[in-house]
Design an enzyme around this catalytic site. Structure first.
Site, PDB file in Angstrom:
ATOM      1  N   SER A   1       0.821  -1.214   0.000  1.00 19.52           N
ATOM      2  CA  SER A   1       0.000   0.000   0.000  1.00 19.52           C
ATOM      3  C   SER A   1       0.850   1.257   0.000  1.00 19.52           C
ATOM      4  O   SER A   1       0.356   2.338  -0.302  1.00 19.52           O
ATOM      5  CB  SER A   1      -0.852   0.054   1.265  1.00 19.52           C
ATOM      6  OG  SER A   1      -1.571  -1.116   1.434  1.00 19.52           O
TER       7      SER A   1
ATOM      8  N   ASN B   1      -2.721   6.254  -1.520  1.00 16.83           N
ATOM      9  CA  ASN B   1      -2.691   6.347  -0.061  1.00 16.83           C
ATOM     10  C   ASN B   1      -2.061   7.635   0.456  1.00 16.83           C
ATOM     11  O   ASN B   1      -2.299   8.016   1.604  1.00 16.83           O
ATOM     12  CB  ASN B   1      -2.013   5.118   0.539  1.00 16.83           C
ATOM     13  CG  ASN B   1      -2.983   3.947   0.559  1.00 16.83           C
ATOM     14  OD1 ASN B   1      -4.168   4.126   0.843  1.00 16.83           O
ATOM     15  ND2 ASN B   1      -2.511   2.770   0.215  1.00 16.83           N
TER      16      ASN B   1
ATOM     17  N   HIS C   1      -0.917  -2.513  -7.180  1.00 26.81           N
ATOM     18  CA  HIS C   1      -1.681  -2.172  -5.982  1.00 26.81           C
ATOM     19  C   HIS C   1      -3.185  -2.294  -6.249  1.00 26.81           C
ATOM     20  O   HIS C   1      -3.770  -1.460  -6.941  1.00 26.81           O
ATOM     21  CB  HIS C   1      -1.306  -0.734  -5.572  1.00 26.81           C
ATOM     22  CG  HIS C   1      -1.939  -0.278  -4.306  1.00 26.81           C
ATOM     23  ND1 HIS C   1      -2.144   1.045  -4.022  1.00 26.81           N
ATOM     24  CD2 HIS C   1      -2.420  -0.958  -3.236  1.00 26.81           C
ATOM     25  CE1 HIS C   1      -2.720   1.157  -2.838  1.00 26.81           C
ATOM     26  NE2 HIS C   1      -2.904  -0.041  -2.349  1.00 26.81           N
TER      27      HIS C   1
ATOM     28  N   GLU D   1      -3.413   0.326  -9.214  1.00 29.24           N
ATOM     29  CA  GLU D   1      -2.406   1.385  -9.321  1.00 29.24           C
ATOM     30  C   GLU D   1      -1.055   0.701  -9.556  1.00 29.24           C
ATOM     31  O   GLU D   1      -0.648  -0.145  -8.760  1.00 29.24           O
ATOM     32  CB  GLU D   1      -2.394   2.168  -7.999  1.00 29.24           C
ATOM     33  CG  GLU D   1      -1.489   3.366  -7.974  1.00 29.24           C
ATOM     34  CD  GLU D   1      -1.585   4.115  -6.630  1.00 29.24           C
ATOM     35  OE1 GLU D   1      -1.628   3.477  -5.563  1.00 29.24           O
ATOM     36  OE2 GLU D   1      -1.609   5.361  -6.664  1.00 29.24           O
TER      37      GLU D   1
HETATM   38  N1  3HC Z   1     -15.877  -9.057  -1.495  1.00 29.49           N
HETATM   39  C1  3HC Z   1     -16.532  -9.174  -2.680  1.00 29.49           C
HETATM   40  N2  3HC Z   1     -17.650  -8.466  -3.002  1.00 29.49           N
HETATM   41  C2  3HC Z   1     -18.100  -7.600  -2.061  1.00 29.49           C
HETATM   42  C3  3HC Z   1     -17.481  -7.437  -0.814  1.00 29.49           C
HETATM   43  C4  3HC Z   1     -16.323  -8.211  -0.546  1.00 29.49           C
HETATM   44  N3  3HC Z   1     -15.641  -8.106   0.609  1.00 29.49           N
HETATM   45  N4  3HC Z   1     -18.195  -6.529  -0.105  1.00 29.49           N
HETATM   46  C5  3HC Z   1     -19.210  -6.133  -0.898  1.00 29.49           C
HETATM   47  N5  3HC Z   1     -19.156  -6.772  -2.082  1.00 29.49           N
HETATM   48  C6  3HC Z   1     -20.053  -6.617  -3.216  1.00 29.49           C
HETATM   49  C7  3HC Z   1     -21.465  -7.041  -2.874  1.00 29.49           C
HETATM   50  O1  3HC Z   1     -21.656  -8.422  -3.058  1.00 29.49           O
HETATM   51  C8  3HC Z   1     -22.288  -6.228  -3.839  1.00 29.49           C
HETATM   52  O2  3HC Z   1     -22.251  -6.831  -5.115  1.00 29.49           O
HETATM   53  P1  3HC Z   1     -23.513  -6.696  -6.128  1.00 29.49           P
HETATM   54  O3  3HC Z   1     -23.445  -5.297  -6.652  1.00 29.49           O
HETATM   55  O4  3HC Z   1     -23.235  -7.723  -7.144  1.00 29.49           O
HETATM   56  O5  3HC Z   1     -24.732  -6.939  -5.305  1.00 29.49           O
HETATM   57  C9  3HC Z   1     -21.505  -4.915  -3.937  1.00 29.49           C
HETATM   58  O6  3HC Z   1     -20.167  -5.210  -3.519  1.00 29.49           O
HETATM   59  C10 3HC Z   1     -22.092  -3.859  -3.044  1.00 29.49           C
HETATM   60  O7  3HC Z   1     -22.118  -4.407  -1.723  1.00 29.49           O
HETATM   61  P2  3HC Z   1     -23.291  -4.180  -0.679  1.00 29.49           P
HETATM   62  O8  3HC Z   1     -24.572  -3.878  -1.395  1.00 29.49           O
HETATM   63  O9  3HC Z   1     -23.272  -5.295   0.317  1.00 29.49           O
HETATM   64  O10 3HC Z   1     -22.782  -2.955   0.191  1.00 29.49           O
HETATM   65  P3  3HC Z   1     -22.415  -1.513  -0.261  1.00 29.49           P
HETATM   66  O11 3HC Z   1     -23.266  -0.989  -1.351  1.00 29.49           O
HETATM   67  O12 3HC Z   1     -22.342  -0.791   1.041  1.00 29.49           O
HETATM   68  O13 3HC Z   1     -20.914  -1.641  -0.856  1.00 29.49           O
HETATM   69  C11 3HC Z   1     -18.594  -1.587  -0.643  1.00 29.49           C
HETATM   70  C12 3HC Z   1     -19.870  -2.186  -0.118  1.00 29.49           C
HETATM   71  C13 3HC Z   1     -18.361  -1.997  -2.103  1.00 29.49           C
HETATM   72  C14 3HC Z   1     -17.460  -2.137   0.207  1.00 29.49           C
HETATM   73  C15 3HC Z   1     -18.713  -0.018  -0.557  1.00 29.49           C
HETATM   74  O14 3HC Z   1     -19.075   0.356   0.747  1.00 29.49           O
HETATM   75  C16 3HC Z   1     -17.450   0.710  -0.926  1.00 29.49           C
HETATM   76  O15 3HC Z   1     -17.143   0.918  -2.093  1.00 29.49           O
HETATM   77  N6  3HC Z   1     -16.678   1.169   0.111  1.00 29.49           N
HETATM   78  C17 3HC Z   1     -15.419   1.856  -0.101  1.00 29.49           C
HETATM   79  C18 3HC Z   1     -14.343   0.847  -0.352  1.00 29.49           C
HETATM   80  C19 3HC Z   1     -13.007   1.506  -0.587  1.00 29.49           C
HETATM   81  O16 3HC Z   1     -12.824   2.702  -0.583  1.00 29.49           O
HETATM   82  N7  3HC Z   1     -12.007   0.662  -0.811  1.00 29.49           N
HETATM   83  C20 3HC Z   1     -10.656   1.087  -0.984  1.00 29.49           C
HETATM   84  C21 3HC Z   1      -9.967   1.025   0.331  1.00 29.49           C
HETATM   85  S1  3HC Z   1      -8.303   1.624   0.222  1.00 29.49           S
HETATM   86  C22 3HC Z   1      -7.437   0.288  -0.310  1.00 29.49           C
HETATM   87  O17 3HC Z   1      -7.904  -0.801  -0.475  1.00 29.49           O
HETATM   88  C23 3HC Z   1      -5.990   0.546  -0.558  1.00 29.49           C
HETATM   89  C24 3HC Z   1      -5.122  -0.084   0.471  1.00 29.49           C
HETATM   90  O18 3HC Z   1      -3.812   0.105   0.067  1.00 29.49           O
HETATM   91  C25 3HC Z   1      -5.319   0.471   1.871  1.00 29.49           C
END
Ligand code: 3HC
Length: 306
Positions: A127, A211, A161, A173
């Site tokens: 990250s 990040n 990434h 990324e």
């Molecule tokens: N694995 C696989 N699929 C997942 C999942 C998981 N852990 N969590 C949710 N999903 C899927 C669901 O099955 C659903 O799929 P569908 O559209 O086919 O029904 C879809 O994502 C939407 O999920 P939900 O309806 O249950 O819930 P939300 O609408 O609240 O979405 C979320 C959940 C996609 C996690 C959304 O809240 C989101 O986009 N959050 C922000 C995530 C983010 O910013 N991630 C980046 C983090 S930073 C990073 O990773 C970098 C690192 O270096 C730190």
């Protein structure tokens, strides 16, 4: 002309939420056989169960056919503990997705460089840690960074990434170390696209683009909670409803893992020497308390199902 990635077998090192997600998109979308290695047999078990759950969910939602799920599952095989990293010898690309610890990654890349094929791309899902430092650890013993073998070895190292949850987030990324060759970068880009992702490229600076922008935002939100400016619920609600973020910053910190957030923030602080990146004391204390967020049931919020 588009570049062919040439990855006939992918190795994934680490079967946590990121490693498993990478194995999932490679097996399902890029249709590439995946060798999965983790030093913890328990973690491998958890990873395989998650793979089955994700495939079953996609079938039940009609996103993929039964046969596609079955084929994706068959593309995944587990490297035994006895084989260790040697079990990744057939891979054309290995993606490392272990915890954010520079010395651990350097040790792993040094071993990968001696155990695996000399032409395999060695990618890190880090990250924030310097890809240039990781690349330098692949120089074979007795060789210098300027020798042909030293240059060739480091030139195949790249940052790849992915974002959490990997099956859903559309971005990869790419991070180019000082040593990364154009061939490594372009084949990695082609592979990420085959996994169904869009690609951006960042130079090797602490935190890269993603990040370096996200973590200070999360850290600042934690400081505002620390100062008592608003409740955690109101901080999250402000960003969710006021700015249309899918999650508030404290929810997102729990989702990423507070230990990971702290490790990234420390890399930013140490890597730049700029006091604006100093980690919030509350974040440090929460990690001291082993409140890591969603993954172990307690962070800013509670997760009874963890
Ligand atoms: N694995 C696989 N699929 C997942 C999942 C998981 N852990 N969590 C949710 N999903 C899927 C669901 O099955 C659903 O799929 P569908 O559209 O086919 O029904 C879809 O994502 C939407 O999920 P939900 O309806 O249950 O819930 P939300 O609408 O609240 O979405 C979320 C959940 C996609 C996690 C959304 O809240 C989101 O986009 N959050 C922000 C995530 C983010 O910013 N991630 C980046 C983090 S930073 C990073 O990773 C970098 C690192 O270096 C730190």
């Amino acid at each position: 002309m588009s570049v062919v990635h040439g990855i006939r077998t992918l190795g994934v090192l680490g079967s946590g939420q990121m490693g498993l997600g990478i194995a999932y998109v490679a097996a399902l979308r890029a249709k590439v056989p995946v060798l999965l290695y983790d030093r913890s047999a328990e973690q491998i078990d958890k990873g395989l169960k998650l793979m089955d759950k994700l495939l079953a969910k996609d079938v039940s939602k009609g996103k993929i056919q039964d046969i596609e799920a079955k084929e994706a599952r068959e593309r995944l095989s587990v490297v035994s503990q006895e084989q260790g990293l040697k079990g990744l010898r057939d891979a054309d690309m290995i993606v490392e997705a272990v915890s954010e610890n520079l010395s651990l990654k350097q040790k792993i890349f040094s071993s990968l460089s001696s155990e695996c094929r000399p032409d395999a791309i060695l990618a890190s899902n880090t990250s924030s840690i310097s890809i240039t430092k990781i690349a330098a650890s692949t120089i074979p013993e007795g060789q210098s960074a300027a020798s042909e073998l030293g240059k060739q070895s480091a030139a195949r190292v790249v940052g790849l990434h992915f974002f959490n949850p990997v099956p859903v987030m559309k971005l990869v990324e790419l991070i180019s170390a000082l040593q990364t060759s154009t061939d490594t970068l372009e084949r990695s880009r082609a592979f990420a696209i085959a996994c169904g992702k869009e690609v951006t490229v960042s130079k090797d600076v602490p935190g890269f683009v993603s990040n370096a922008l996200l973590m200070p935002f999360i850290n600042e939100a934690i400081m505002w909670l620390e100062k008592g400016v608003a409740t955690k619920e109101d901080i999250d609600k402000t960003l969710k409803l006021g700015m249309n973020h899918p999650m508030g910053p404290l929810q997102l910190a729990d989702f990423i893992g507070l230990d990971t957030c702290l490790a990234i923030q420390q890399t930013l602080y140490q890597g730049t020497g700029d006091s604006k990146y100093r980690p919030s004391v509350l974040l440090e204390r929460m990690v001291d308390a082993q409140w890591y967020g969603r993954k172990n049931g307690k962070g800013f919020y509670e997760y009874p199902d963890a």
